[in-house]
Design an enzyme around this catalytic site. Sequence first.
Site, mmCIF file in Angstrom:
data_model
loop_
_atom_site.group_PDB
_atom_site.id
_atom_site.type_symbol
_atom_site.label_atom_id
_atom_site.label_comp_id
_atom_site.label_asym_id
_atom_site.label_seq_id
_atom_site.Cartn_x
_atom_site.Cartn_y
_atom_site.Cartn_z
ATOM 1 N N HIS A 7 0.841 -1.205 0.000
ATOM 2 C CA HIS A 7 0.000 0.000 0.000
ATOM 3 C C HIS A 7 0.876 1.255 0.000
ATOM 4 O O HIS A 7 0.662 2.176 -0.800
ATOM 5 C CB HIS A 7 -0.926 -0.004 1.217
ATOM 6 C CG HIS A 7 -1.580 1.315 1.467
ATOM 7 N ND1 HIS A 7 -2.674 1.754 0.750
ATOM 8 C CD2 HIS A 7 -1.273 2.310 2.338
ATOM 9 C CE1 HIS A 7 -3.006 2.970 1.178
ATOM 10 N NE2 HIS A 7 -2.180 3.333 2.139
ATOM 11 N N HIS B 255 1.397 4.910 -2.687
ATOM 12 C CA HIS B 255 1.691 6.319 -2.398
ATOM 13 C C HIS B 255 2.945 6.892 -3.038
ATOM 14 O O HIS B 255 3.005 8.091 -3.299
ATOM 15 C CB HIS B 255 1.817 6.517 -0.881
ATOM 16 C CG HIS B 255 0.513 6.443 -0.152
ATOM 17 N ND1 HIS B 255 -0.574 7.228 -0.478
ATOM 18 C CD2 HIS B 255 0.115 5.687 0.905
ATOM 19 C CE1 HIS B 255 -1.583 6.954 0.342
ATOM 20 N NE2 HIS B 255 -1.193 6.011 1.188
ATOM 21 N N GLU C 79 -5.517 9.433 0.116
ATOM 22 C CA GLU C 79 -5.940 8.028 0.115
ATOM 23 C C GLU C 79 -6.960 7.694 -0.970
ATOM 24 O O GLU C 79 -6.850 6.660 -1.624
ATOM 25 C CB GLU C 79 -6.514 7.644 1.485
ATOM 26 C CG GLU C 79 -5.517 7.682 2.627
ATOM 27 C CD GLU C 79 -4.420 6.608 2.534
ATOM 28 O OE1 GLU C 79 -4.426 5.789 1.606
ATOM 29 O OE2 GLU C 79 -3.537 6.642 3.416
ATOM 30 N N SER D 162 -3.832 0.890 -4.497
ATOM 31 C CA SER D 162 -3.242 -0.347 -3.979
ATOM 32 C C SER D 162 -4.308 -1.416 -3.754
ATOM 33 O O SER D 162 -4.025 -2.462 -3.192
ATOM 34 C CB SER D 162 -2.487 -0.065 -2.671
ATOM 35 O OG SER D 162 -3.348 0.524 -1.721
#
Length: 262
Positions: free
Chosen positions: A119, A124, A164, A183
């Site tokens: 993730h 990111h 997010e 993700s």
Amino acid sequence: MTCYVSNPVDEQGYVTWSEEEHAIWRDLVARQLNLVQGRACDEYLRGLELLNLPRDRVPQLPDINKILLQETGWQVVPVPALISFDRFFELLANQCFPVATFLRSREEFDYLQEPDFFHEIFGHCAMLTNPQFAHFTHIYGQLGYHANPKQRAFLARLYWFTVEFGLVKQGEELKIYGGGILSSPGETLYALDSQTPVRATFELNTVLRTPYRIDIMQPIYFMLDDISELYQLSRLDLVSEVEQATLEGLYPPLFPAKEQTT
Ligand SMILES: [Fe+2]
């Protein structure tokens, strides 16, 4: 609470990943690389190219740091599976992105609540090569570090609906830049294609006042007109915006209350 424990990191920042972990990374990347093509925003895909993440083994943080430092001055920093809000904001305020050095198990291949290495890195890091996104995240960290717990609860929604779970318009199309979506194979499809969620134009006051749950597909996404909007946001008096949102209070949630398990 988490059942995961971060792998040890040596003095040079390297982790000795197991063969099973390399295999999990390989399978996660193979699946997600296909999905993000045509669905992730241009800035993300350019970042992914720059990072040139290995497909056959778990990446190492020093290799990622070379690229991030060069592009935006950011770094990834290894942390335990969960860290405090204080530590989280302190790291962001210093252009350090916290990365827990554990990977999800096969049993949680599709979804897990804890932010794992896949993730943080695949979700990111590509956007952190973009100067406008990186600047926004830096300012956000500084604000959060000095905020009180109530202000942090409002700021958390800003992070949630941008870093997010953010969407951005590009030409005639809608694309993804949020790492929580990018993700997650299921949500990468759902966020763009499903008729179920609301897709609203990004409006700061609304975002600050919109509740979310971390354990379901999101019932609402907010769309930027352009990634540069994040840079513009970072120049606003966000503390005043949070104060105003606090006075006005939260909107009713668009999701059912979480089931009580006790
Ligand atoms: Fe995240």
